[in-house]
Design an enzyme around this catalytic site. Structure first.
Site, PDB file in Angstrom:
ATOM      1  N   GLY A 280      -8.373   0.266  -0.906  1.00 33.22           N
ATOM      2  CA  GLY A 280      -8.866  -0.452  -2.071  1.00 33.22           C
ATOM      3  C   GLY A 280      -7.715  -0.903  -2.945  1.00 33.22           C
ATOM      4  O   GLY A 280      -6.621  -0.343  -2.901  1.00 33.22           O
TER       5      GLY A 280
ATOM      6  N   GLY B 159      -6.341  -3.920 -10.295  1.00 30.76           N
ATOM      7  CA  GLY B 159      -5.263  -4.267 -11.197  1.00 30.76           C
ATOM      8  C   GLY B 159      -4.335  -3.097 -11.446  1.00 30.76           C
ATOM      9  O   GLY B 159      -3.146  -3.263 -11.692  1.00 30.76           O
ATOM     10  N   TYR B 160      -4.871  -1.875 -11.344  1.00 30.64           N
ATOM     11  CA  TYR B 160      -4.083  -0.683 -11.644  1.00 30.64           C
ATOM     12  C   TYR B 160      -3.136  -0.347 -10.511  1.00 30.64           C
ATOM     13  O   TYR B 160      -2.201   0.423 -10.694  1.00 30.64           O
ATOM     14  CB  TYR B 160      -5.023   0.519 -11.838  1.00 30.64           C
ATOM     15  CG  TYR B 160      -5.858   0.723 -10.618  1.00 30.64           C
ATOM     16  CD1 TYR B 160      -7.070   0.068 -10.489  1.00 30.64           C
ATOM     17  CD2 TYR B 160      -5.399   1.492  -9.558  1.00 30.64           C
ATOM     18  CE1 TYR B 160      -7.799   0.176  -9.329  1.00 30.64           C
ATOM     19  CE2 TYR B 160      -6.119   1.590  -8.409  1.00 30.64           C
ATOM     20  CZ  TYR B 160      -7.328   0.936  -8.296  1.00 30.64           C
ATOM     21  OH  TYR B 160      -8.037   1.026  -7.152  1.00 30.64           O
ATOM     22  N   GLY B 161      -3.422  -0.814  -9.306  1.00 27.16           N
ATOM     23  CA  GLY B 161      -2.635  -0.404  -8.154  1.00 27.16           C
ATOM     24  C   GLY B 161      -3.528  -0.277  -6.937  1.00 27.16           C
ATOM     25  O   GLY B 161      -4.434  -1.083  -6.769  1.00 27.16           O
TER      26      GLY B 161
ATOM     27  N   VAL C 108      -5.658   2.188  -3.794  1.00 27.83           N
ATOM     28  CA  VAL C 108      -6.285   3.439  -3.403  1.00 27.83           C
ATOM     29  C   VAL C 108      -5.994   3.675  -1.923  1.00 27.83           C
ATOM     30  O   VAL C 108      -6.142   2.769  -1.103  1.00 27.83           O
ATOM     31  CB  VAL C 108      -7.809   3.405  -3.629  1.00 27.83           C
ATOM     32  CG1 VAL C 108      -8.432   4.749  -3.292  1.00 27.83           C
ATOM     33  CG2 VAL C 108      -8.128   3.028  -5.059  1.00 27.83           C
TER      34      VAL C 108
ATOM     35  N   LYS D 210      -5.451   7.449  -5.876  1.00 27.11           N
ATOM     36  CA  LYS D 210      -5.318   6.256  -6.697  1.00 27.11           C
ATOM     37  C   LYS D 210      -3.893   6.219  -7.203  1.00 27.11           C
ATOM     38  O   LYS D 210      -3.462   7.084  -7.945  1.00 27.11           O
ATOM     39  CB  LYS D 210      -6.280   6.386  -7.880  1.00 27.11           C
ATOM     40  CG  LYS D 210      -7.160   5.205  -8.071  1.00 27.11           C
ATOM     41  CD  LYS D 210      -8.175   5.494  -9.134  1.00 27.11           C
ATOM     42  CE  LYS D 210      -8.509   4.216  -9.847  1.00 27.11           C
ATOM     43  NZ  LYS D 210      -9.552   4.418 -10.853  1.00 27.11           N
TER      44      LYS D 210
ATOM     45  N   ASP E  45     -18.342   2.323 -17.723  1.00 23.39           N
ATOM     46  CA  ASP E  45     -18.318   1.306 -16.666  1.00 23.39           C
ATOM     47  C   ASP E  45     -19.287   1.702 -15.549  1.00 23.39           C
ATOM     48  O   ASP E  45     -18.917   1.753 -14.378  1.00 23.39           O
ATOM     49  CB  ASP E  45     -16.899   1.112 -16.139  1.00 23.39           C
ATOM     50  CG  ASP E  45     -16.723  -0.223 -15.414  1.00 23.39           C
ATOM     51  OD1 ASP E  45     -17.600  -1.106 -15.576  1.00 23.39           O
ATOM     52  OD2 ASP E  45     -15.720  -0.384 -14.695  1.00 23.39           O
TER      53      ASP E  45
END
Ligand SMILES: *[C@@H]1O[C@H](CO)[C@@H](O)[C@H](O)[C@H]1NC(C)=O
Ligand SMILES: *[C@@H]1O[C@H](CO)[C@@H](O)[C@H](O)[C@H]1NC(C)=O
Ligand SMILES: *[C@@H]1O[C@H](CO)[C@@H](O)[C@H](O)[C@H]1NC(C)=O
Ligand SMILES: *[C@@H]1O[C@H](CO)[C@@H](O)[C@H](O)[C@H]1NC(C)=O
Ligand SMILES: *[C@@H]1O[C@H](CO)[C@@H](O)[C@H](O)[C@H]1NC(C)=O
Length: 952
Positions: free
Chosen positions: A637, A640-642, A644, A658, A754
């Site tokens: 996966g 935007g954060y990086g 998985v 993650k 979320d």
């Protein structure tokens, strides 16, 4: 002279010990393999380290663990050297038709091999017995080669084999089963796929092959030379979803307990010599596709129970001795698309009724005895009555009395709102109207559930799932084009595929071998309607296509060493070995000595060791090791954060990691606060934190790995898991309980912020687990409201009140959860084609009618209307959750109680945990694939790596 020899020895010693420390014998054997091949990638340079940059080679700790070279245009043979790569886990040489010769017995030495993929090469000769030694093998695809001889019984020893594809070879002999100490395929009780079609297998289908212990879902024996009758033991394999025994020489009665196989979606028994009565299939209530054609069943009328098979799309019974009048009720099956009852003795007047399925495309009744047709003046299907008395009257001009000219569909992916460009030679205009060199090939679907080849939305769903899967695998793909769907002589649906590169106008080798692997290894999974597939890739013209013929080894150290004398070499080997051993020991000690908490950097103000409940601190090396150096294959996966990654800990536990990318990391204190928050949360309906890594500038969160992916994936058909009403109820309840825990029981309470179907995951028993507290908000203070400066969440799920006032309460989660409930019954995106699901449901409903008259918006795969007990109350709860103002919405605790009440109405026990047991089997239903390479799993979607606590 003495000095010269000493100097020479010293030089050799240094060269050799360096080589042994940095590399090892794997490279020698890899180079030997290379020498037997032409067209290896240009960067396979004898003087470079294969582990740093050879295309298609991956290593762990300097050992070769993966060789993936699909569609490289390799020619030559696979030499016995392969057997020396003892750490190899994945071997994929698919679509290299120039790789010929036998599969060497040495392949059996690869004790760590999990995936053996040799699709559509030119291999021939017998399959070696040693295949049975591959004790870790999960996935074996040897289809579309020229293998001969019989299936080695030893394959029965591969205990964890999940996927066995031997189709499209020239295998003969009988299907091996165990007897005494001889192993056999009946021992493969964990196998889900037996694909043996298009061979020359002979003899009976052994009764011993099947038992109630088996978990097969696909049994594909089509187009062989099998004889004898279908063994009654087949009825014991309750997990079966697709059965193809067509195109053999099977005789005798169809065993009556085949009616027990209630999970079968597609069944082909056509083109045999089956006798006796037409089998009773009333129990197969999810059956989509049935082909019994060309058998010699007893003469009978069309069984009236056919119309109870409500999921049927396709019914083929040509040449099966049917007579009498065709029942009108048959045509009222809601999704019926295609009926072929040609070559029987159906008589009287044909009446397809006024309320026939609106998907009905073609009814082929040629060569029967039909004398009249009730809807003669008005019908809108393709009807064929050629060869019936009705067409033999003089002067008939009805359309149904002539054969349709061209039935094949001419679908091709249309341009995406652009004008196709004229391209220079070899290039093709992509759906995005860019000229480039596509990777092409053919997809073969062995048992699709539909037969209407003209429905473009089916191809769009295939295309979208493919683009998404390539995206997840980070393949450099611009677009995908599908064209020319046809049914071939084996009744496989064949579709041409073109995959266009992004960026450059050509793929490089990494791109092609990645695409090839994604398709040869079934990492890409099509929507469930397409069922099982295989892909045959074409050769690709690479830019620097300069073929490299095997260059001679340039390892002068060894050459000179050999010249000096064998005994010197032995001494050097011993020395080198000791050196390597010491290095290994040192590395291990270093890992042990580095206390994880010592890695917590006090200078950044992180304030010492975090207070953790059960979350483990991992070193970078540990996580790197369990993800194969964060290999692409383990990437599941991206956000935007990086990224998985999937991995497995030394104790076997599967984890999802993650990993924040550079620039997305947060301050040490923030990270620590987040871990403390996450590690406090423990509930069976919440994904739990296993640990973290704060080491070498990296920030990673380690979660438990949830195998069945997101609820969104299941609703959209991407995961292949079918969710019926009862499963959906259990998922709703589980997710509600998870959120209730966050709101009412976590200390301090947490607002998720979320909530969406992408953040609800399904475990192996389809228990819902709420994931990604990426935006979670801890509620420290008494009044339980917060004014936040930045509104966060996902469009379509976001509470309008929160959006306007920026007042965050638990009721914002309740709103989002209401949207999730509506999504659960409609399988629509919250905002789709500009329509908002909440308004759509409100507008289409009529509380005075059955199911509130929502038939139009309900997901067709949710089940029959008669089975949707409690649906009205479910809609009521959902709509209360999405009331405009928070005060009018229920709390999560109220929602939990409501759903429990609905489950009782539906006759379910709300306290039983799993959603899987409602369907009688725990495997995630059709199309569920081997756990090793499932890619659509655990698709974290939150765009944030970690909780951002608002400044107080
Ligand atoms: C099924 O499994 C049970 C328990 O593992 C075993 O005792 C039995 O022999 C198996 N049956 C067959 C038909 O293989
Ligand atoms: C069908 O399955 C049921 C329950 O598993 C079993 O009791 C019954 O004997 C089976 N019927 C046949 C014909 O095998
Ligand atoms: C078919 O099987 C079902 C279930 O076993 C049974 O109820 C039904 O009577 C059978 N129908 C016929 C026509 O044999
Ligand atoms: C039935 O057999 C005929 C003649 O061999 C063949 O043309 C036809 O395709 C077969 N029908 C099906 C549905 O396989
Ligand atoms: C149709 O065929 C059946 C069975 O052969 C026969 O009994 C019946 O009389 C026929 N009906 C018509 C209208 O020809």
């Amino acid at each position: 002279m003495g000095a010269t020899i000493a100097q020479l020895l010293l030089i050799i010693f240094i060269r050799f010990s360096l080589a042994a420390a940095q590399t090892n014998n794997d490279f020698t054997y890899l180079r030997a393999l290379k020498d037997a091949w032409e067209n290896t990638p240009p960067n396979w340079d004898d003087n470079s380290d294969p582990c740093s940059g050879w295309d298609g080679i991956r290593c762990t700790n300097g050992r070769v663990t993966s060789i993936t070279l699909a569609s490289m245009g390799l020619t030559g043979t696979l030499t016995g050297d392969i057997g020396q790569l003892s750490e190899l886990q994945i071997l994929d040489l698919s679509y290299n038709k120039g790789l010929t010769g036998p599969l060497v017995p040495a392949i059996g030495n690869l004790k760590k091999l999990t995936n053996l993929i040799l699709v559509n090469c030119g291999f021939s000769g017998p399959l070696p017995d040693t295949l049975g030694n591959l004790e870790n093998l999960i996935y074996m695809s040897l289809n579309s080669n020229g293998f001969t001889g019989s299936i080695p019984p030893s394959i029965g020893n591969i205990e964890n084999l999940y996927w066995l594809d031997l189709a499209d070879n020239r295998l003969s002999g009988s299907i091996p089963v165990s007897s005494g100490t001889t192993p056999g395929l009946d021992m493969l009780i964990h196998a889900k796929h037996f694909h043996f079609g298009r061979n020359m297998l002979r003899g009976n289908i052994p009764a011993r092959l099947f038992s109630s212990n088996m978990t097969l879902i696909h049994l594909l024996f089509e187009n062989n030379q099998l004889t004898g009758s279908i063994p009654p033991t087949l009825g014991l394999v309750q997990s079966l979803e697709v059965i193809r025994l067509d195109r053999n020489q099977l005789t005798g009665d169809v065993p009556s307990n085949i009616n027990n196989l209630t999970g079968v979606f597609e069944m082909f028994l056509s083109n045999n010599q089956l006798t006796g009565v037409v089998p009773n299939l009333t129990g197969l209530n999810v059956l989509n596709y049935l082909d019994l054609s060309n058998n010699t069943f007893d003469e009978s009328s069309v069984p009236s129970w056919f119309s109870t098979l409500q999921a049927l799309t396709t019914l083929k019974m040509s040449n099966t001795n049917l007579d009498g009048v065709l029942p009108t009720a048959l045509f009222s099956i809601p999704q019926l698309q295609n009926v072929d009852l040609s070559g029987n003795r159906l008589n009287g007047t044909l009446n397809i009724g006024s309320a026939h399925s609106n998907q009905l495309q073609q009814v082929d009744l040629r060569n029967n005895q039909i004398g009249d047709f009730t809807q003669r003046s008005q019908y809108n299907i393709e009807l064929i009555l050629v060869g019936n008395p009705i067409c033999m009257e003089s002067g008939v001009t009805d359309k149904f009395c002539s054969l349709p000219t061209n039935t094949s569909s001419s679908y091709a992916t249309p341009p995406n709102n652009c004008m196709p460009t004229a391209c220079s030679s070899g290039q093709v205009s992509s759906p995005n109207c860019r000229c480039s060199f596509p990777y092409t090939g053919s997809l073969f679907f062995r048992a699709p559930s539909f037969s209407d080849l003209g429905n473009s939305s089916v191809y769009e769903s295939l295309r979208n799932s493919m683009i998404r899967s390539f995206g997840i695998s980070q393949l450099p793909v611009d677009s995908v084009s599908l064209s020319n769907p046809t049914k071939n002589l084996d009744d496989y649906l064949v579709i041409n595929l073109q995959v266009f590169p992004s960026g450059d106008d050509r793929f490089n080798r990494t791109g092609i071998l990645g695409l090839g692997f994604s398709l040869s290894n079934q990492t890409f999974k099509p929507p469930s309607a397409f069922g099982t597939y295989f892909f045959i890739g074409e050769n690709y013209e690479f830019l620097q296509g300069a073929s490299r013929t095997g260059k001679k080894s340039s390892n002068t150290g060894i050459v000179v060493g050999a010249a000096v004398g064998g005994c010197v070499l032995v001494v050097l080997l011993v020395v080198a070995g000791m050196y390597a051993f010491r290095q290994k020991g040192r590395a291990e000690r270093a890992t042990h000595e580095s206390s994880p908490f010592a890695l917590w950097d006090p200078t950044t103000g992180s304030g010492g060791v975090p207070q953790l409940k059960g979350a483990k601190a991992f070193s970078f090396e540990e996580l790197s090791k369990c993800t194969n150096n964060f290999s692409e294959i383990n990437n599941i996966g991206t956000g935007g954060y990086g990224m998985v990654y999937r991995g497995s800990l030394p104790n076997g536990q599967l984890i999802a990691i993650k990993r924040a990318k550079q620039g997305s990391t947060q301050g040490g204190l923030e990270f620590k606060t987040e871990i403390e928050l996450l590690s406090r949360v423990h509930h069976k309906n919440l994904v739990s934190l296993v640990g973290f890594c704060f080491d070498q500038g990296e920030q990673m969160l380690v979660y438990e790995y949830i195998v069945n992916g997101t609820v969104k994936d299941s609703l959209s058909g991407r995961s292949g898991i079918r969710l019926d009403w009862t499963r959906r109820l259990r998922i709703a309840l589980g997710a509600a309980k998870g959120l209730q825990y966050l709101h009412d029981l976590a200390d301090p309470p947490i607002i998720h912020r979320d909530v969406k179907t992408n953040n609800i995951l399904l475990d192996e028993r389809l228990v819902a687990k709420v994931a990604d507290f990426g935006l979670s908000k801890s509620l420290g203070d008494a009044n339980r409201t917060h004014v936040t400066t930045q509104v966060k969440g996902t469009m379509g799920y976001m509470d309008p009140e929160y959006y306007m006032t920026q007042q965050l309460t638990e009721k914002s989660d309740v709103y989002s959860f209401g949207v999730v409930l509506l999504e659960l019954i409609t399988a629509r995106n919250p905002i789709e084609k500009g329509k908002y699901i909440v308004r759509e449901v409100r507008q289409s409903m009529n509380r005075n009618k059955e199911l509130y008259d929502l038939h139009e918006v309900l997901d067709p795969t949710i089940g029959l209307s008669s089975q949707l007990k409690g649906l009205e109350r479910f809609v009521d709860v959902a709509l209360r959750c999405v009331e405009e103002t928070g005060s009018q919405r229920p709390t999560m605790a109220d929602v939990v109680k409501e759903i429990e009440g609905i489950m009782e109405i539906a006759g379910l026990n709300p306290n039983a945990e799993s959603a899987a047991n409602s369907a009688g089997y725990d495997e995630g239903s059709r199309g569920s694939e081997h756990p090793y390479t499932n890619d659509s799993l655990f698709a974290y979607s939150g765009d944030h790596f970690a909780t951002k606590l608002d400044p107080k």
